[in-house]
Design an enzyme around this catalytic site. Structure first.
Site, PDB file in Angstrom:
ATOM      1  N   SER A   1      52.341  39.337  25.609  1.00  0.00           N
ATOM      2  CA  SER A   1      51.104  40.112  25.588  1.00  0.00           C
ATOM      3  C   SER A   1      51.477  41.583  25.471  1.00  0.00           C
ATOM      4  O   SER A   1      52.617  41.967  25.776  1.00  0.00           O
ATOM      5  CB  SER A   1      50.320  39.881  26.885  1.00  0.00           C
ATOM      6  OG  SER A   1      49.283  40.823  27.055  1.00  0.00           O
TER       7      SER A   1
ATOM      8  N   TYR B   1      49.685  39.083  36.240  1.00  0.00           N
ATOM      9  CA  TYR B   1      49.753  38.819  34.797  1.00  0.00           C
ATOM     10  C   TYR B   1      50.814  39.699  34.145  1.00  0.00           C
ATOM     11  O   TYR B   1      51.644  39.229  33.362  1.00  0.00           O
ATOM     12  CB  TYR B   1      48.380  39.084  34.182  1.00  0.00           C
ATOM     13  CG  TYR B   1      48.219  38.637  32.752  1.00  0.00           C
ATOM     14  CD1 TYR B   1      47.821  37.346  32.448  1.00  0.00           C
ATOM     15  CD2 TYR B   1      48.465  39.511  31.695  1.00  0.00           C
ATOM     16  CE1 TYR B   1      47.666  36.937  31.134  1.00  0.00           C
ATOM     17  CE2 TYR B   1      48.311  39.110  30.377  1.00  0.00           C
ATOM     18  CZ  TYR B   1      47.911  37.824  30.096  1.00  0.00           C
ATOM     19  OH  TYR B   1      47.756  37.425  28.798  1.00  0.00           O
TER      20      TYR B   1
END
Length: 250
Positions: free
Chosen positions: A132, A145
């Protein structure tokens, strides 16, 4: 493999001729993936295994199920979770779960899959990991995350370092993709920051990117398909950053 990028990647790889074993804890989601594959004339190349990625025995069984179908050469680690909370309020059990699913599980999948890849006639294969832009930069309220995605990029490079040139590894770092994981976090982000849901999309998610639209799951699936292809044989330890200009422009 039961929704979002995992579902799209399953279908894209099957459409390109691979037999794909899709895994999810959500059995109904896997049924939906098979139904979608039928619409794309790829269902005969999609197999499913229900597994819980926090259980090593489930992961080992999943890998063995794939190896039983032929040469195991390609692996994608896509599963993800999200929690929106500041560090001082972040639930420890949720932090642990997110790291189990998004970092420990990819390590275990690789650990069990690599021997099968090495046992093929030429040892050629690749492991692709869904990172990401949050594996490159940090924003507020996403500590689990972000730390998991940074770690996943490190795992990717470790696999490449030990792959001997025939077993490759790569990661994909996209901006926001139109998946349940992303859309479900919009209300939580709005509440945490005291802004509207429209402002979350326009300012938080797309504010720093030059391309003012989210990617579709199939866009990411196409990147995995490329990463496993012969045309990507020099992609090893690297990161495919598709973020609409978020990281590299201002």
């Amino acid at each position: 493999g039961g929704s979002g990028i995992g579902r799209a990647t399953t279908i894209a790889l099957a459409h390109n001729g691979l037999t794909v074993v899709a895994t999810d804890i959500d059995e109904d989601g896997l049924v939906g993936t098979v139904e979608k594959a039928e619409q794309c004339d790829a269902a005969d190349r999609v197999e499913t295994v229900t597994a819980d990625l926090v259980e090593e025995d489930d992961i080992a069984s999943m890998v063995e199920a794939a190896a039983d179908l032929g040469d195991l050469r390609y692996v994608t680690n896509i599963a993800g979770l999200q929690q929106i909370s500041p560090i001082e309020q972040f639930p420890t059990e949720k932090f642990d779960l997110m790291h189990d699913v998004m970092l420990r599980a990819p390590f275990l999948v690789a650990k069990h899959a690599i021997p099968h890849i090495r046992e093929t006639d030429d040892g050629v294969g690749a492991i692709g990991n869904m990172a990401s832009i949050h594996g490159h930069i940090a924003t507020q309220d996403k500590v689990a995350y972000i730390s998991a995605k940074f770690g996943l990029r490190g795992l990717t490079q470790s696999i490449a370092a030990e792959g001997g040139g025939t077993l490759r590894s790569f990661s994909i770092s996209s901006g926001y993709v139109k998946t349940p994981l992303v859309t479900d976090q919009i209300p939580d982000t709005a509440e945490e920051r005291g802004i509207s849901e429209e402002e979350v999309v326009e300012d938080v998610m797309l504010g720093e990117t030059r391309v003012k639209e989210m990617m579709e799951p199939v866009d990411v699936a196409n990147l995995f398909t490329f990463g496993f292809s012969q045309r990507a044989r020099h992609l090893n330890g690297g990161d495919l950053t598709f973020d609409g200009g978020h990281l590299f422009t201002y």
